[in-house]
Design a protein around this motif. Structure first.
Motif, mmCIF file in Angstrom:
data_model
loop_
_atom_site.group_PDB
_atom_site.id
_atom_site.type_symbol
_atom_site.label_atom_id
_atom_site.label_comp_id
_atom_site.label_asym_id
_atom_site.label_seq_id
_atom_site.Cartn_x
_atom_site.Cartn_y
_atom_site.Cartn_z
ATOM 1 N N GLY A 53 14.582 5.837 43.351
ATOM 2 C CA GLY A 53 14.113 4.841 42.416
ATOM 3 C C GLY A 53 14.890 4.846 41.118
ATOM 4 N N HIS A 54 15.763 5.818 40.950
ATOM 5 C CA HIS A 54 16.590 5.938 39.755
ATOM 6 C C HIS A 54 18.063 6.015 40.154
ATOM 7 C CE1 HIS A 54 13.000 6.712 37.195
ATOM 8 N NE2 HIS A 54 12.537 7.158 38.354
ATOM 9 N N ASP A 55 18.455 7.107 40.821
ATOM 10 C CA ASP A 55 19.853 7.293 41.230
ATOM 11 C C ASP A 55 20.157 6.664 42.583
ATOM 12 O OD1 ASP A 55 20.371 9.179 38.955
ATOM 13 O OD2 ASP A 55 18.843 10.297 40.040
ATOM 14 N N ILE A 56 19.140 6.477 43.389
ATOM 15 C CA ILE A 56 19.303 5.817 44.690
ATOM 16 C C ILE A 56 18.148 4.848 44.900
ATOM 17 C CG2 ILE A 56 20.717 7.537 45.899
ATOM 18 C CD1 ILE A 56 18.173 8.791 46.986
ATOM 19 N N ASP A 57 18.460 3.720 45.547
ATOM 20 C CA ASP A 57 17.429 2.728 45.854
ATOM 21 C C ASP A 57 18.002 1.782 46.906
ATOM 22 O OD1 ASP A 57 19.118 0.891 44.483
ATOM 23 O OD2 ASP A 57 18.003 1.145 42.612
ATOM 24 N N THR A 58 17.333 0.654 47.116
ATOM 25 C CA THR A 58 17.760 -0.259 48.176
ATOM 26 C C THR A 58 19.088 -0.942 47.861
ATOM 27 O OG1 THR A 58 16.398 -1.992 47.185
ATOM 28 C CG2 THR A 58 15.414 -0.718 48.978
ATOM 29 N N THR A 59 19.583 -0.825 46.631
ATOM 30 C CA THR A 59 20.873 -1.440 46.278
ATOM 31 C C THR A 59 22.032 -0.465 46.386
ATOM 32 O OG1 THR A 59 20.814 -0.915 43.911
ATOM 33 C CG2 THR A 59 19.631 -2.901 44.623
ATOM 34 N N THR A 60 21.741 0.820 46.630
ATOM 35 C CA THR A 60 22.809 1.824 46.705
ATOM 36 C C THR A 60 22.965 2.313 48.142
ATOM 37 O OG1 THR A 60 21.223 3.578 46.178
ATOM 38 C CG2 THR A 60 22.459 2.655 44.355
ATOM 39 N N SER A 61 24.194 2.465 48.581
ATOM 40 C CA SER A 61 24.435 3.036 49.906
ATOM 41 C C SER A 61 24.584 4.552 49.782
ATOM 42 C CB SER A 61 25.703 2.451 50.528
ATOM 43 O OG SER A 61 26.849 3.057 49.946
ATOM 44 N N PRO A 62 24.409 5.290 50.876
ATOM 45 C CA PRO A 62 24.618 6.743 50.816
ATOM 46 C C PRO A 62 26.027 7.116 50.368
ATOM 47 C CG PRO A 62 23.491 6.148 52.839
ATOM 48 C CD PRO A 62 23.912 4.863 52.193
ATOM 49 N N VAL A 63 27.028 6.295 50.710
ATOM 50 C CA VAL A 63 28.411 6.623 50.346
ATOM 51 C C VAL A 63 28.613 6.399 48.849
ATOM 52 C CG1 VAL A 63 30.840 6.243 50.897
ATOM 53 C CG2 VAL A 63 29.100 5.927 52.671
ATOM 54 N N GLU A 64 28.107 5.281 48.323
ATOM 55 C CA GLU A 64 28.172 5.048 46.874
ATOM 56 C C GLU A 64 27.474 6.164 46.107
ATOM 57 O OE1 GLU A 64 27.953 0.278 46.096
ATOM 58 O OE2 GLU A 64 26.089 1.283 46.613
ATOM 59 N N ALA A 65 26.373 6.653 46.676
ATOM 60 C CA ALA A 65 25.560 7.668 46.006
ATOM 61 C C ALA A 65 26.158 9.070 46.117
ATOM 62 C CB ALA A 65 24.147 7.662 46.586
ATOM 63 N N ASP A 70 7.181 4.168 53.958
ATOM 64 C CA ASP A 70 7.913 4.972 54.946
ATOM 65 C C ASP A 70 7.112 5.135 56.232
ATOM 66 O OD1 ASP A 70 9.975 5.330 53.134
ATOM 67 O OD2 ASP A 70 9.420 7.381 52.604
ATOM 68 N N ILE A 71 5.830 5.440 56.080
ATOM 69 C CA ILE A 71 4.980 5.652 57.261
ATOM 70 C C ILE A 71 4.834 4.351 58.040
ATOM 71 C CG2 ILE A 71 2.622 6.221 57.988
ATOM 72 C CD1 ILE A 71 2.681 8.277 55.595
ATOM 73 N N ALA A 72 4.658 3.240 57.325
ATOM 74 C CA ALA A 72 4.586 1.936 58.003
ATOM 75 C C ALA A 72 5.903 1.629 58.716
ATOM 76 C CB ALA A 72 4.269 0.847 56.987
ATOM 77 N N HIS A 73 7.014 1.965 58.088
ATOM 78 C CA HIS A 73 8.355 1.743 58.657
ATOM 79 C C HIS A 73 8.516 2.542 59.949
ATOM 80 C CE1 HIS A 73 12.657 0.927 58.570
ATOM 81 N NE2 HIS A 73 12.966 2.204 58.439
ATOM 82 N N MET A 74 8.110 3.811 59.926
ATOM 83 C CA MET A 74 8.224 4.636 61.128
ATOM 84 C C MET A 74 7.301 4.138 62.237
ATOM 85 S SD MET A 74 8.844 8.546 59.730
ATOM 86 C CE MET A 74 7.654 8.571 58.385
ATOM 87 N N ARG A 75 6.088 3.775 61.864
ATOM 88 C CA ARG A 75 5.144 3.288 62.886
ATOM 89 C C ARG A 75 5.614 1.979 63.510
ATOM 90 N NH1 ARG A 75 -0.276 5.210 59.592
ATOM 91 N NH2 ARG A 75 -0.398 7.265 60.599
ATOM 92 N N ALA A 76 6.293 1.152 62.710
ATOM 93 C CA ALA A 76 6.757 -0.138 63.221
ATOM 94 C C ALA A 76 7.969 -0.009 64.132
ATOM 95 C CB ALA A 76 7.081 -1.066 62.054
ATOM 96 N N HIS A 77 8.773 1.041 63.935
ATOM 97 C CA HIS A 77 10.065 1.096 64.617
ATOM 98 C C HIS A 77 10.260 2.274 65.563
ATOM 99 C CE1 HIS A 77 11.001 -1.509 61.068
ATOM 100 N NE2 HIS A 77 11.622 -2.185 62.015
ATOM 101 N N ILE A 93 19.396 2.317 50.564
ATOM 102 C CA ILE A 93 18.524 3.457 50.856
ATOM 103 C C ILE A 93 17.071 3.087 50.593
ATOM 104 C CG2 ILE A 93 18.000 5.858 50.268
ATOM 105 C CD1 ILE A 93 20.957 6.142 49.376
ATOM 106 N N LEU A 94 16.230 3.210 51.618
ATOM 107 C CA LEU A 94 14.792 2.957 51.483
ATOM 108 C C LEU A 94 14.068 4.165 50.900
ATOM 109 C CD1 LEU A 94 14.124 1.231 54.923
ATOM 110 C CD2 LEU A 94 14.249 0.112 52.685
ATOM 111 N N ASP A 95 14.549 5.357 51.220
ATOM 112 C CA ASP A 95 13.986 6.594 50.695
ATOM 113 C C ASP A 95 14.867 7.739 51.173
ATOM 114 O OD1 ASP A 95 12.265 8.261 49.314
ATOM 115 O OD2 ASP A 95 10.699 8.296 50.847
ATOM 116 N N ASP A 96 14.803 8.876 50.473
ATOM 117 C CA ASP A 96 15.420 10.083 51.017
ATOM 118 C C ASP A 96 14.320 11.049 51.433
ATOM 119 O OD1 ASP A 96 14.775 10.656 48.332
ATOM 120 O OD2 ASP A 96 16.520 11.929 48.017
ATOM 121 N N LEU A 97 14.633 11.954 52.349
ATOM 122 C CA LEU A 97 13.607 12.732 53.023
ATOM 123 C C LEU A 97 14.167 14.036 53.552
ATOM 124 C CD1 LEU A 97 13.356 11.525 56.642
ATOM 125 C CD2 LEU A 97 14.491 10.070 54.994
#
Length: 373
Positions: A240-252, A127-134, A102-106
């Protein structure tokens, strides 16, 4: 703190006696003279007003001028059904990466001719850079509006005095209302487990609007400390605590946020970053999952505490991602990632200052939610 940013309500926080701390690049109020415990309990009993203007507010527009086309594009970055999101409705989601983390929740709202997106403060530049890039969309960061969260059972009555019409909103409705000729972007949502509203409004009127709410006896200023204990009682993740780039939405334990249309066999299955892992975990279960913990006794178990299966010996089986004391439940509480085969009700042990203390795997949330369905 000279290099930190301030929201438009900073001077009001000082006048109200707030204790200011650095948070996500901003100087933010952690508590007011009432104190975290009383702010928390006041929000549960009446209404707390939180400044969340540090969060990112973004508008996404498709060349066609239709929100559904923006939704089609944004679905390439999130495992969420946005095409099926009706006008005037909002939905929780998350940006995922190629590894299924997870890069971020929104939050995403369909506003008819565009999407309105709210992202976390610490992640908003990325996040904004990610959206603008993709995304083949116009990605506009809103920098001239404050964001307030009015939370608690008295929120409807308090906001309704200033903004007639909000009482008819249901949980996760989003609409535009007027106040003294100024447009307010209102959603019936929040991150405390209580009924309430988030209100985006021009910086120029934010202080006057906040003061009008705070003049009501039901409404008390509330800081980041109470916001954190409220969301933890409600079993809600903090990025940044309960979810981050190492956690998947299903694990979370966020599988509820992945609608049928994006799952295997759905109308638009997959097609988002990390889909192979996320769809596999939906089908087979993840190796670990986020669970609630109810520590024995009165002492909280904090973030970073290692969890063991036995009172002595053995390697750690998990770690606490958030922990503290719950004022409403009058007990310690925590969330942790544990192997999926550890059942609810099982006893595990957290190592605190060299001692292993027992905790029970508990259902989430710790405090029942009171959203207006």
């Amino acid at each position: 703190m000279a290099d930190l940013l301030r929201t438009g309500l900073y001077d009001l926080h000082l006048r109200l006696g707030a204790k200011i701390v650095p948070f996500a690049g901003y100087e933010m109020p952690v508590q007011y003279p009432m104190g975290v415990l009383k702010e928390h309990l006041h929000t549960r009993a009446a209404a707390g007003l939180f400044d969340v203007s540090h969060m990112g507010q973004v508008i996404l527009r498709a060349p066609s001028g239709r929100a559904v086309d923006a939704a089609v594009a944004l679905e390439a970055l999130v495992p969420v059904d946005l095409v099926g999101l009706a006008e005037g409705r909002q939905r929780y989601g998350m940006f995922t990466n190629a590894a299924g983390g997870i890069l971020d929740d929104l939050m995403v709202a369909n506003r008819g001719d565009h999407l309105f997106v709210v992202v976390n403060a610490a992640c908003k530049a990325a996040d904004i850079a990610h959206m603008r890039a993709h995304l083949p969309l116009e990605v506009s960061e809103i920098t001239d509006r404050a964001l307030l969260a009015l939370q608690g059972p008295a929120a409807e009555a308090a906001l309704g005095r200033l903004v007639p019409g909000v009482a008819a909103m249901r949980f996760m409705d989003a609409g535009i209302f007027g106040w003294n000729g100024v447009p307010l972007w209102v959603s019936r949502s929040g991150y405390t487990g209580e009924d309430g509203f988030e209100i985006s409004l021009p910086d120029a009127v934010a202080v006057a609007f906040a003061e009008a709410l705070l003049a009501m006896p039901e409404v008390a200023p509330s800081g980041l400390g109470a916001r954190d204990s409220l969301r933890l009682e409600a079993g809600l993740c903090l990025y940044g605590h309960d979810i981050d780039t190492t956690t998947s939405p299903v694990e979370a334990s966020l599988s509820w946020a992945i609608q049928k249309a994006r799952r295997a066999g759905g109308a638009r299955a997959g097609g988002f970053p990390g889909a192979a892992r996320i769809l596999r975990e939906l089908a087979e279960g993840p190796a670990r999952r986020r669970v609630g913990l109810a520590p024995d006794g009165r002492a909280p178990m904090r973030e970073g505490v290692e969890i063991f299966a036995a009172p002595e010996g053995g390697a750690p089986i998990g770690v606490i991602s958030s922990g503290g004391f719950g004022p409403s439940i009058n007990a310690p509480m925590a969330m942790a990632y544990l192997p999926r085969d550890i059942a609810e009700g099982a006893t595990v042990y957290g190592e605190v200052r060299g001692k292993r203390l027992a905790a029970r795997v508990a259902p989430l949330p710790f405090q029942p939610t009171t959203f207006k369905r």
